[in-house]
Write a protein that holds these residues in place. Structure first.
Motif, PDB file in Angstrom:
ATOM      1  N   ASN A 170       0.822  -1.209   0.000  1.00  0.00           N
ATOM      2  CA  ASN A 170       0.000   0.000   0.000  1.00  0.00           C
ATOM      3  C   ASN A 170       0.859   1.264   0.000  1.00  0.00           C
ATOM      4  O   ASN A 170       0.519   2.256  -0.661  1.00  0.00           O
ATOM      5  N   ASP A 174       0.677   4.129  -2.950  1.00  0.00           N
ATOM      6  CA  ASP A 174       0.535   5.562  -2.703  1.00  0.00           C
ATOM      7  C   ASP A 174       1.663   6.342  -3.377  1.00  0.00           C
ATOM      8  O   ASP A 174       1.447   7.428  -3.928  1.00  0.00           O
ATOM      9  N   ARG A 213      -6.771   0.737  -5.606  1.00  0.00           N
ATOM     10  CA  ARG A 213      -6.461   2.145  -5.346  1.00  0.00           C
ATOM     11  C   ARG A 213      -6.366   2.980  -6.617  1.00  0.00           C
ATOM     12  O   ARG A 213      -5.914   4.120  -6.571  1.00  0.00           O
TER      13      ARG A 213
END
Length: 420
Positions: A170, A174, A213
């Protein structure tokens, strides 16, 4: 890099992160992502394995298959002088985001690589992972400086090693998304490539390639080392190098977040007796002759899969693992000449078949002037007899004539020219 992270200039990688309390804190903070990684592996890896028989072979642009990593800050003049003799068209440049002061020197170097296709790898540190504003500023500066010379950028690298800064997938996503948003807003011509997983740890790749995402990969890459298994034909969990490549290609095929092509952006073997320059322990190291043979065989096996656009060797000049030893001047190792021979013979070749009988291999390719046959073994040497003497090209470019070819671990080439 800031402590406790530190860069090892001998082996061109970060030192091991020895701050255990920090690693525990990071893992605890990223527990949800670590669970997602495990679940992604459990779900997607079996599906990718089942899908492997349905992979479609992709035409390989032969002149762009064999790539090479070059360091613009290590012996740049000697590097520029050596490149014409290698006649390699694909070059990869690694860029440290924490060394923005070196960007002008990198630009000065790449200006002199006219006619080469360049691929840039933007390497992160913990500060750029944690500080989104700094990350955006540095990425924008780097894109502005380097985009005129090439449009392919690998965003981040080695997300599955704590010493490189990422604590989870993650965090990597990002990081990548900042680059993606910047590209979409200001640099639409760029291709952003990832996820840059190292070794055969595809549960990390599965998490990245099936992320929720909004991260999209314009191409997929991996740092596919197999040195801990010895020869590239050796297996890990029943999977040799072609199997590992097909496995990753299958994941890419299934992913709604990724496109082809597939790049292998880093691989090599460490060299014995070169500590502290070798990037691993002496246990994984091989001698220079073995290194040269393994390198060529790695390329040939990767080419046979017809799944990889380019394999980038790490790298031209490095004491512990390069084609050239720079500890005392500029010494070309056997691998330098093996790479040169291989690229010259494969440049106009089209793969036809790879034949394997136990640990004996014969690869057949089509060239404009006839068939190219390549022989090697991952076992004891043997003799292959021919009806009449043939002219062979050795691994390092030396020619010889015989009707009884001694086949060993060093690949040997035979061009069977078409009769006019």
């Amino acid at each position: 890099m800031k402590p406790p992270y530190a860069w090892d200039f001998h082996s061109d990688q970060p030192y091991q992160l020895k701050d255990r309390p920090l690693k525990r804190r990071l893992r605890k903070a990223q527990r949800a992502s670590l669970v997602k990684t495990a679940l992604s592996g459990l779900l997607w890896l079996p599906l990718a394995l089942l899908a492997m028989p349905f992979l479609r072979r992709h035409p390989i642009d032969a002149p762009h298959f064999a790539g090479l990593i070059v360091d613009p800050l290590r012996a740049p003049d000697a590097t520029l002088e050596a490149l014409p003799s290698l006649d390699v068209e694909e070059l990869l440049i690694r860029v440290k985001l924490w060394e923005r002061s070196e960007l002008d020197a990198i630009v000065s170097f790449v200006r002199q690589l006219e006619g080469k296709r360049l691929f840039f790898v933007l390497m992160q540190d913990r500060e750029h992972i944690e500080d989104a504003a700094l990350r955006k500023e540095t990425l924008e500066q780097t894109f502005t400086a380097l985009a005129p010379f090439g449009n392919r950028f690998q965003i981040g690298t080695t997300l599955n090693r704590a010493k490189w800064g990422f604590a989870s997938v993650n965090e990597y996503l990002d990081f990548f998304k900042t680059a993606q948003q910047l590209r979409d807003d200001a640099f639409p011509e760029l291709q952003l490539i990832g996820p840059g997983v190292i070794d055969f740890e595809y549960h990390f790749a599965a998490h990245a390639l099936f992320n929720l995402r909004g991260v999209r990969f314009d191409a997929v890459n991996a740092l596919l080392y197999v040195d801990r298994r010895g020869a590239p034909e050796n297996t890990q969990a029943g999977c040799d190098l072609p199997c590992k490549i097909n496995f990753l290609s299958s994941l890419t095929m299934l992913s709604p977040r990724a496109k082809r092509p597939l790049y292998l952006t880093e691989t090599n073997w460490p060299l014995t007796g070169t500590a502290p320059y070798a990037p691993t322990s002496e246990k994984e190291c091989v001698d220079e002759e073995t290194y040269a043979s393994y390198m060529v065989r790695y390329y040939l096996l990767a080419l046979a899969t017809q799944q990889v656009a380019t394999v980038y060797w790490h790298q031209l000049a490095a004491p512990g693992y390069g084609l050239v030893d720079t500890r005392d001047g500029w010494r070309e190792r056997p691998a330098f000449h093996a790479f040169k021979t291989m690229t010259s013979l494969l440049k106009e070749a089209r793969h036809i078949a790879l034949q394997q009988r136990r640990e004996r291999f014969e690869m057949v390719l089509q060239r404009p002037d006839g068939l190219l046959r390549i022989f090697w073994t991952n076992d004891e040497a043997y003799t292959q007899h021919f009806a009449e003497p043939r002219r062979f090209i050795g691994r390092d470019g030396r020619t010889f004539t015989t009707d009884a070819l001694a086949v060993s671990g060093a690949p040997v080439y035979l061009i069977e020219k078409d009769e006019a």
